[in-house]
Design a protein around this motif. Structure first.
Motif, mmCIF file in Angstrom:
data_model
loop_
_atom_site.group_PDB
_atom_site.id
_atom_site.type_symbol
_atom_site.label_atom_id
_atom_site.label_comp_id
_atom_site.label_asym_id
_atom_site.label_seq_id
_atom_site.Cartn_x
_atom_site.Cartn_y
_atom_site.Cartn_z
ATOM 1 N N ASN A 23 3.871 -6.590 -7.741
ATOM 2 C CA ASN A 23 3.564 -6.442 -6.312
ATOM 3 C C ASN A 23 2.053 -6.367 -6.107
ATOM 4 O O ASN A 23 1.499 -6.990 -5.201
ATOM 5 N N GLY A 24 1.390 -5.571 -6.961
ATOM 6 C CA GLY A 24 -0.062 -5.407 -6.861
ATOM 7 C C GLY A 24 -0.800 -6.720 -7.104
ATOM 8 O O GLY A 24 -1.783 -7.037 -6.426
ATOM 9 N N GLN A 31 7.490 -4.109 -11.937
ATOM 10 C CA GLN A 31 7.567 -4.642 -10.578
ATOM 11 C C GLN A 31 6.373 -4.177 -9.730
ATOM 12 O O GLN A 31 5.875 -4.914 -8.887
ATOM 13 N N SER A 32 5.895 -2.962 -9.999
ATOM 14 C CA SER A 32 4.754 -2.448 -9.227
ATOM 15 C C SER A 32 3.496 -3.267 -9.479
ATOM 16 O O SER A 32 2.723 -3.509 -8.550
ATOM 17 N N ASP A 61 5.784 0.469 -14.515
ATOM 18 C CA ASP A 61 6.881 -0.119 -13.757
ATOM 19 C C ASP A 61 6.430 -1.544 -13.447
ATOM 20 O O ASP A 61 5.580 -1.757 -12.577
ATOM 21 N N ASN A 63 3.006 3.103 -11.280
ATOM 22 C CA ASN A 63 4.106 2.775 -10.375
ATOM 23 C C ASN A 63 3.502 2.460 -8.993
ATOM 24 O O ASN A 63 2.273 2.426 -8.851
ATOM 25 N N ASP A 64 4.354 2.253 -7.997
ATOM 26 C CA ASP A 64 3.842 1.886 -6.655
ATOM 27 C C ASP A 64 2.809 2.891 -6.147
ATOM 28 O O ASP A 64 1.774 2.513 -5.604
ATOM 29 N N GLN A 65 3.114 4.186 -6.363
ATOM 30 C CA GLN A 65 2.211 5.223 -5.820
ATOM 31 C C GLN A 65 0.870 5.225 -6.559
ATOM 32 O O GLN A 65 -0.188 5.328 -5.934
ATOM 33 N N HIS A 90 6.834 5.055 -16.603
ATOM 34 C CA HIS A 90 6.399 4.513 -15.311
ATOM 35 C C HIS A 90 5.250 5.324 -14.684
ATOM 36 O O HIS A 90 5.206 5.550 -13.485
ATOM 37 N N SER A 142 -0.357 -8.952 -4.020
ATOM 38 C CA SER A 142 -1.139 -8.560 -2.840
ATOM 39 C C SER A 142 -2.642 -8.633 -3.096
ATOM 40 O O SER A 142 -3.436 -8.534 -2.168
ATOM 41 N N LYS A 178 -4.213 -6.381 -4.838
ATOM 42 C CA LYS A 178 -4.658 -5.020 -5.192
ATOM 43 C C LYS A 178 -5.031 -4.981 -6.677
ATOM 44 O O LYS A 178 -6.043 -4.412 -7.066
ATOM 45 N N GLU A 220 -1.239 2.173 -5.721
ATOM 46 C CA GLU A 220 -1.801 2.325 -4.367
ATOM 47 C C GLU A 220 -3.144 3.067 -4.390
ATOM 48 O O GLU A 220 -4.052 2.784 -3.618
#
Ligand code: NAI
Length: 326
Positions: free
Chosen positions: A241-242, A237-238, A235, A212-214, A209, A245, A247, A217
Motif C-alpha cells: 500500500n505504501g 500488504q502495508s 505486514d 504495519n499500516d500504523q 508485523h 501511494s 509513502k 503512516e
C-alpha cells in the motif's frame, strides 16, 4: 560414529560442512526441508541439522524424540521456526549465534545502494545499449538519516558502515548496546525521522508485523525500508500500500513472510502461486533477494565450523555453549 540428518542441503552447504566434519560424523545430506512429511528421513539418525525455512513444530519434535534423535543443530542464528516449548526436556536445540555480521550488514547496504542509484535499471539499460540517464536520479547518502531497528551484532556493524557514508544514525532497541555508535530514540521518533529504515531484530511473538499500516503512516514520505531479518516483521500488504501511494520510496527485502514455500528453489520455469510476491517483484522500486544476505564464503565457513563444534560437544557430553534455552 554418529549420523546426522542434514536437511535443506545446497551445494555450498555440503562443500563447507565436509571441510569441518571429522571422521566421527557421518552426515546424510537431504535436499528436502525438514517438516512433518519429511521427518521420517531422520529415523536412525543421532542428530538433525536444520535451517531457516524448516518447520520444526511439535509433531516433528515428538517424532524426532521417538527416533532417539538427541539434538537439533540449527545452522543459523534465528530460531523462530523451532517450537522450543515442545523441545524442552525432549531434545536439545543449538544454533550459531554469530558467524559474520558483515555478510548481512553489507547485503543491506548493497540493497540501499542499488535501490537509490537504480543500478538494477542501469545494468539492464546498458546491456541493451540504452545509455540514457532519464529516471536514474538518486540522492547522496551523506547527511541522510538511517534508522536501525535492532542494534545487536548486525545492527551495530550496519551502523559502522553507515557512519562511513556520513549518515545520521538513529537506533531503537529495548536493550541498549554499548557498541552502538548512533543515537538511541523511541520507535516513533525513529519512524518519523528516518530516510532509510533497516530491520535488524529477531522475530518474536511481540514484534510480528512491527511494520504495519500504523507504523508506515508515521514514516517520512519516500522512506526506504530494508529488511534482512525475518519476513514476518513486516505486514507485506502495508508496504505494498505504501509503495502504491508513494509513502514508501523503495523496499529492499531479503526475507518475506511467505518465503518458506519458495525461497532457495528455482521456479524460473513456472508461474508462482503467490500474488503478493508477484506484485512486489513487479514494482520498479522493490528489490527482492531470496534470503541471501548470509551468503559469503566467510559466513558459510563460520557456520559450518560452529555447527560441527556444537554437534561434537553434544556427543562428547560437553557443555553446550550455543544451546537455546527457554
Ligand atoms: P543479535 O541478537 O546480536 O541482535 C538482535 C538485537 O535486536 C538485540 O539487540 C535485541 O535486543 C534487539 N531486539 C529484539 N527485539 C527487538 C524489537 N522488538 N525491536 C528492536 N530491537 C529488538 O542478532 P544479530 O546477529 O544482529 O541478528 C539479527 C537478526 O538478523 C537475526 O535475528 C535474524 O533474524 C537476522 N539474520 C538474517 C540473515 C539473513 O541471511 N537474511 C542471517 C543472519 C541473521
Amino acid at each position: 560414529m554418529k549420523t546426522i540428518a542434514f536437511f535443506d542441503t545446497k551445494s555450498y552447504d555440503k562443500e563447507s560442512f565436509l571441510k569441518y566434519a571429522g571422521e566421527n560424523l557421518n552426515i546424510r545430506f537431504f535436499e528436502n526441508k525438514l517438516n512433518k512429511d519429511t521427518v521420517s528421513m531422520a529415523a536412525c539418525c543421532d542428530a538433525v541439522c536444520a535451517f531457516v525455512n524448516d518447520s520444526i513444530d511439535k509433531t516433528v519434535i515428538e517424532t524426532l524424540e521417538k527416533y532417539g534423535v538427541g539434538l537439533i543443530a540449527m545452522r543459523c542464528a534465528g530460531y523462530n521456526n523451532v517450537d522450543l516449548k515442545a523441545a524442552r526436556g525432549r531434545i536439545k536445540v543449538v544454533r550459531v549465534p554469530a558467524y559474520s555480521p558483515y555478510s548481512v550488514a553489507e547485503h543491506a547496504i548493497g540493497m540501499i545502494l542499488l535501490l537509490n542509484r537504480k543500478l538494477h535499471k542501469a545494468y539492464i539499460r546498458t546491456r541493451d545499449h540504452n545509455f540514457s540517464l532519464e529516471g536514474l536520479t538518486g540522492f547522496d547518502l551523506k547527511e541522510k538519516t538511517v534508522g536501525i531497528i535492532g542494534t545487536g551484532k548486525i545492527g551495530c556493524t550496519f551502523a559502522d558502515i553507515c557512519k562511513g557514508f556520513g549518515m545520521n544514525i538513529l537506533g531503537y532497541d529495548p536493550y541498549k548496546n554499548e557498541s552502538f555508535i548512533g543515537q538511541y530514540v523511541s520507535l516513533d521518533e525513529l519512524l518519523e525521522k528516518s530516510d532509510i529504515i533497516s530491520l535488524h531484530c529477531p522475530l518474536t511473538k511481540e514484534n510480528k508485523h512491527l511494520i504495519n499500516d500504523q507504523t508506515v503512516e508515521k514514516m517520512k514520505n519516500g522512506v526506504f525500508i530494508i529488511n534482512t531479518s525475518r519476513g514476518q516483521l513486516i505486514d507485506t500488504q502495508s508496504i505494498i500500500n505504501g509503495l502504491k501511494s508513494g509513502k514508501v520510496g523503495a523496499a529492499g527485502l531479503d526475507v518475506y513472510e511467505e518465503e518458506t514455500a519458495l525461497f532457495f528453489e528455482d521456479y524460473s520455469e513456472e508461474v508462482i502461486n503467490d500474488d503478493v510476491l508477484s506484485t512486489l517483484i513487479s514494482m520498479p522500486n522493490v528489490l527482492v533477494t531470496s534470503h541471501q544476505a548470509f551468503l559469503t564464503k566467510e559466513a558459510l565457513s563460520a557456520i559450518a565450523k560452529t555447527t560441527v563444534e556444537n554437534i561434537e560437544d553434544f556427543f562428547e557430553g560437553k557443555e553446550l555453549k550455543n544451546e537455546i534455552l527457554i
